[in-house]
Design a protein around this motif. Sequence first.
Motif, PDB file in Angstrom:
ATOM      1  N   TYR A  59      70.351 -19.570  58.553  1.00 53.50           N
ATOM      2  CA  TYR A  59      69.485 -19.196  59.666  1.00 53.50           C
ATOM      3  C   TYR A  59      68.073 -19.736  59.475  1.00 53.50           C
ATOM      4  O   TYR A  59      67.335 -19.904  60.452  1.00 53.50           O
ATOM      5  CB  TYR A  59      69.493 -17.680  59.847  1.00 53.50           C
TER       6      TYR A  59
ATOM      7  N   PHE B 210      68.473 -23.087  61.076  1.00 52.41           N
ATOM      8  CA  PHE B 210      68.595 -22.880  62.523  1.00 52.41           C
ATOM      9  C   PHE B 210      67.223 -22.683  63.164  1.00 52.41           C
ATOM     10  O   PHE B 210      66.896 -23.324  64.175  1.00 52.41           O
ATOM     11  CB  PHE B 210      69.472 -21.659  62.792  1.00 52.41           C
ATOM     12  N   MET B 211      66.421 -21.798  62.597  1.00 53.00           N
ATOM     13  CA  MET B 211      65.143 -21.469  63.215  1.00 53.00           C
ATOM     14  C   MET B 211      64.161 -22.628  63.179  1.00 53.00           C
ATOM     15  O   MET B 211      63.456 -22.887  64.157  1.00 53.00           O
ATOM     16  CB  MET B 211      64.534 -20.241  62.541  1.00 53.00           C
TER      17      MET B 211
ATOM     18  N   THR C 130      69.099 -15.262  65.792  1.00 53.39           N
ATOM     19  CA  THR C 130      69.738 -16.578  65.818  1.00 53.39           C
ATOM     20  C   THR C 130      71.005 -16.491  66.673  1.00 53.39           C
ATOM     21  O   THR C 130      71.213 -15.527  67.397  1.00 53.39           O
ATOM     22  CB  THR C 130      70.082 -17.035  64.391  1.00 53.39           C
TER      23      THR C 130
ATOM     24  N   ASN D 132      62.559 -12.732  61.127  1.00 52.21           N
ATOM     25  CA  ASN D 132      63.932 -12.882  61.572  1.00 52.21           C
ATOM     26  C   ASN D 132      64.782 -11.682  61.172  1.00 52.21           C
ATOM     27  O   ASN D 132      64.524 -11.023  60.166  1.00 52.21           O
ATOM     28  CB  ASN D 132      64.555 -14.164  61.039  1.00 52.21           C
TER      29      ASN D 132
END
Length: 251
Positions: free
Chosen positions: A80, A83-84, A36, A65
Motif C-alpha cells: 500500500y 500504491f499511494m 487503498t 493510511n
Amino acid sequence: MKIIICKDYEHMSRFSADIVIEQIRQKPDSVIGLATGSTPLGMYKELIRQYKKGRVDFSKVVTFNLDEYLGLSPDHPQSYHYFMFNNFFNHINIKIENVNLPGGITAYNLDGVCREYDEKIEKAGGIDLQILGIGHNGHIGFNEPGKKLYTQTHIVSLSHETIKANSRFFDHIDEVPRKAITMGVGGIMRAKKILLLASGKDKAAIIKKAFSGIITTEIPASLLQLHKDILVILDKEAAKELKLDNKRFCA
C-alpha cells in the motif's frame, strides 16, 4: 448518516473529490485518513487533476493510511506504500514528512509499532476526514468480521474471503499476505468526519446489510451507523438494494 447516490463511478469519484477539496479549503492543514483499493482510485485521479488546475493545495495536509500488508517492502508493487505514492502522493505537492503509513515489513516489536501509530495520529490532532471503502464481507480497513473487534491499531489475520478478493492484484493467491496491520475500529470512529465510498453491483448486498439499521461486529462497517458525521457515497449499482428514506442523489 447521509447516503448520496451518484449515477456512475466517474460521477461518484468527482463528487467525493470535491468533498476532500472543500475540507482542505476550510482547513489547509487537515489531517486526512486515506484508503487503498480500486474504489478510491477515481477520487485520487480527480484530486490530482484538480491539483494540476490549481484548485487544491496539499502542502500543509497530513495523511494517515488505514492499513498495510505485513511482509511486503514499501517498494513492492502490491504494497500500500507503493500504491499511494504511485497513484497519488507522487503527483501532488504533499510533503513527504506529512505522509504516514503503518509499517508493513517490520518484524520487530509489532505491538510497539501499532501503539506508536495511534500516538502519532493523536499528536497530529486526530483525523479530520477519514476516507473508507468497504469489503465484500463488510470489513473496513482490515478489520474483519468476528465476535470481537479491536479499537486500536493492531495486527490482523486476513479472512479467506479477503485474501481471495485481493488475489486479483497478485499473480497467484498464494502470494497474497496472510496478515496486515490496520487502524482499529475505534480509531476510525474517532475521525471527525467519515466518507465511505462503494461502487458496483457486487457491493450492493453488503451495503444493504451494513446500512439498513442492524449493527453487528459480524459486519464491521455497520458500526459506522453510530458515527455522528458519516457520508456514504455510492454509485447506482452499489445502492440498488437500499430502501432507506435518508438517501439522496448527486447534484
